[in-house]
Design a protein around this motif. Structure first.
Motif, mmCIF file in Angstrom:
data_model
loop_
_atom_site.group_PDB
_atom_site.id
_atom_site.type_symbol
_atom_site.label_atom_id
_atom_site.label_comp_id
_atom_site.label_asym_id
_atom_site.label_seq_id
_atom_site.Cartn_x
_atom_site.Cartn_y
_atom_site.Cartn_z
ATOM 1 N N ASN A 127 0.804 -1.222 0.000
ATOM 2 C CA ASN A 127 0.000 0.000 0.000
ATOM 3 C C ASN A 127 0.841 1.278 0.000
ATOM 4 O O ASN A 127 0.289 2.377 0.048
ATOM 5 N N VAL A 128 2.160 1.130 -0.044
ATOM 6 C CA VAL A 128 3.061 2.280 -0.017
ATOM 7 C C VAL A 128 3.309 2.745 -1.447
ATOM 8 O O VAL A 128 3.615 1.936 -2.331
ATOM 9 N N VAL A 129 3.222 4.034 -1.670
ATOM 10 C CA VAL A 129 3.357 4.562 -3.031
ATOM 11 C C VAL A 129 4.770 4.358 -3.590
ATOM 12 O O VAL A 129 4.941 4.149 -4.798
ATOM 13 N N GLU A 130 5.780 4.386 -2.731
ATOM 14 C CA GLU A 130 7.161 4.170 -3.156
ATOM 15 C C GLU A 130 7.783 3.061 -2.299
ATOM 16 O O GLU A 130 8.543 3.337 -1.365
ATOM 17 N N PRO A 131 7.494 1.797 -2.611
ATOM 18 C CA PRO A 131 7.967 0.709 -1.747
ATOM 19 C C PRO A 131 9.485 0.616 -1.630
ATOM 20 O O PRO A 131 10.008 0.276 -0.569
ATOM 21 N N LYS A 132 10.212 0.932 -2.700
ATOM 22 C CA LYS A 132 11.679 0.869 -2.615
ATOM 23 C C LYS A 132 12.208 1.933 -1.656
ATOM 24 O O LYS A 132 13.187 1.695 -0.929
ATOM 25 N N LYS A 133 11.582 3.087 -1.644
ATOM 26 C CA LYS A 133 11.977 4.138 -0.712
ATOM 27 C C LYS A 133 11.699 3.689 0.727
ATOM 28 O O LYS A 133 12.495 3.952 1.635
ATOM 29 N N ALA A 134 10.590 2.993 0.924
ATOM 30 C CA ALA A 134 10.277 2.460 2.254
ATOM 31 C C ALA A 134 11.315 1.432 2.685
ATOM 32 O O ALA A 134 11.780 1.450 3.835
ATOM 33 N N ARG A 140 17.760 1.744 6.900
ATOM 34 C CA ARG A 140 18.407 2.813 7.668
ATOM 35 C C ARG A 140 18.182 2.649 9.159
ATOM 36 O O ARG A 140 19.120 2.833 9.952
ATOM 37 N N VAL A 141 16.965 2.308 9.569
ATOM 38 C CA VAL A 141 16.660 2.260 11.003
ATOM 39 C C VAL A 141 16.967 0.898 11.636
ATOM 40 O O VAL A 141 16.858 0.748 12.853
ATOM 41 N N LEU A 203 10.393 -8.947 -5.111
ATOM 42 C CA LEU A 203 10.530 -8.332 -3.789
ATOM 43 C C LEU A 203 11.861 -8.714 -3.147
ATOM 44 O O LEU A 203 12.514 -7.877 -2.499
ATOM 45 N N SER A 204 12.308 -9.947 -3.338
ATOM 46 C CA SER A 204 13.620 -10.350 -2.823
ATOM 47 C C SER A 204 14.719 -9.481 -3.428
ATOM 48 O O SER A 204 15.660 -9.068 -2.733
ATOM 49 N N GLY A 205 14.594 -9.194 -4.725
ATOM 50 C CA GLY A 205 15.565 -8.325 -5.382
ATOM 51 C C GLY A 205 15.568 -6.926 -4.802
ATOM 52 O O GLY A 205 16.627 -6.309 -4.636
ATOM 53 N N TRP A 206 14.390 -6.415 -4.492
ATOM 54 C CA TRP A 206 14.298 -5.084 -3.878
ATOM 55 C C TRP A 206 14.998 -5.047 -2.519
ATOM 56 O O TRP A 206 15.656 -4.055 -2.177
#
Length: 242
Positions: A127-134, A140-141, A203-206
């Motif tokens: 449901n995230v508009v930019e899943p790679k950014k998520a 990061r966290v 998704l694994s690649g991401w």
């Protein structure tokens, strides 16, 4: 009534989930034919929370997954973009000192680098508009040596199962929604988003692109759902180029 579309504009998605928050868990139980509880158990085992750990549960909704994780004694930060979901979650988990609710955007998390022993998201990345950014934010966290676990609808690998599953999404689920939810259009979107979501290998690649290593997945319910896992290296490597 609000419903998002496959453009997944954050305001639309948040408004849609605000409206379904009160009956969200009941509706999920009906639509998953009881499998939601089994998927939650599998996800909790994959996260493997330990007492004293700090774990971020993103798209936590009403806190059902967070409550499962919190039984370990870990401190769970339950983050969600929807104010309505957060409100219901706080009410239902009042008095549980191991769960902290925070309204947050998965693509711009309000947390420090390396703050969490584990990051997990169940049925929310879609449901995230930019899943790679998520995923970059999840990385990061996450602490060096920490883990990520993603439970998400996926693509059944066996053709007859896949055909039956898509028939369920298109023809059976809309009928069930009429009995289980007060917002039929919202669940029209959810069915569409499941069909449009990439398969397990993508998704694994991401996850690898985000920087995670030891990436693996296993199918649940014949691939209707996939459980993805990865580890952040002890010495944080730069994410691979997209």
């Amino acid at each position: 009534m609000n419903r998002a579309d496959l453009g997944k504009q954050p305001a639309q998605v948040a408004a849609m989930f605000d409206e379904v928050a009160a009956n969200y868990d009941r509706t999920n139980t009906v639509l998953s034919m009881g499998n939601a509880a089994l998927w939650r158990i599998a996800t909790t085992k994959a996260v493997a929370p330990k007492p004293g750990e700090r774990i971020l549960d993103i798209a936590a909704g009403t806190g059902t997954s967070s409550a499962s994780l919190a039984k370990s004694g870990a401190h769970i930060v339950a983050a969600d973009f929807s104010a309505g979901m957060i409100r219901v979650g706080r009410e239902r988990n009042a008095g549980n000192p191991n769960i902290e609710f925070v309204q947050a955007d998965a693509t711009a998390l309000p947390f420090a680098d390396g703050e969490f022993d584990a990051v997990t998201i169940s049925f929310g990345l879609r449901n995230v508009v930019e899943p790679k950014k998520a995923l970059a934010e999840f990385y990061r966290v996450t602490k060096p040596g920490g883990r990520v676990v993603i439970c998400e609808f996926s693509t059944p690998q066996i053709a007859p199962v896949r055909a039956g599953y898509y028939a369920y999404l298109r023809y059976v689920m809309p009928t069930l929604v009429k009995f289980a939810s007060s917002n039929d259009p919202a669940y029209d979107y959810l069915g569409e988003s499941i069909e449009a979501w990439p398969n397990q290998r993508t998704l694994s690649g991401w996850l690898r692109e985000a920087g995670y290593r030891s990436v693996a997945y296993r199918n649940l319910t014949l691939g209707v759902v996939a459980l993805h896992r990865g580890i952040k290296p002890e010495r944080s490597a730069a994410p691979a180029a997209s």
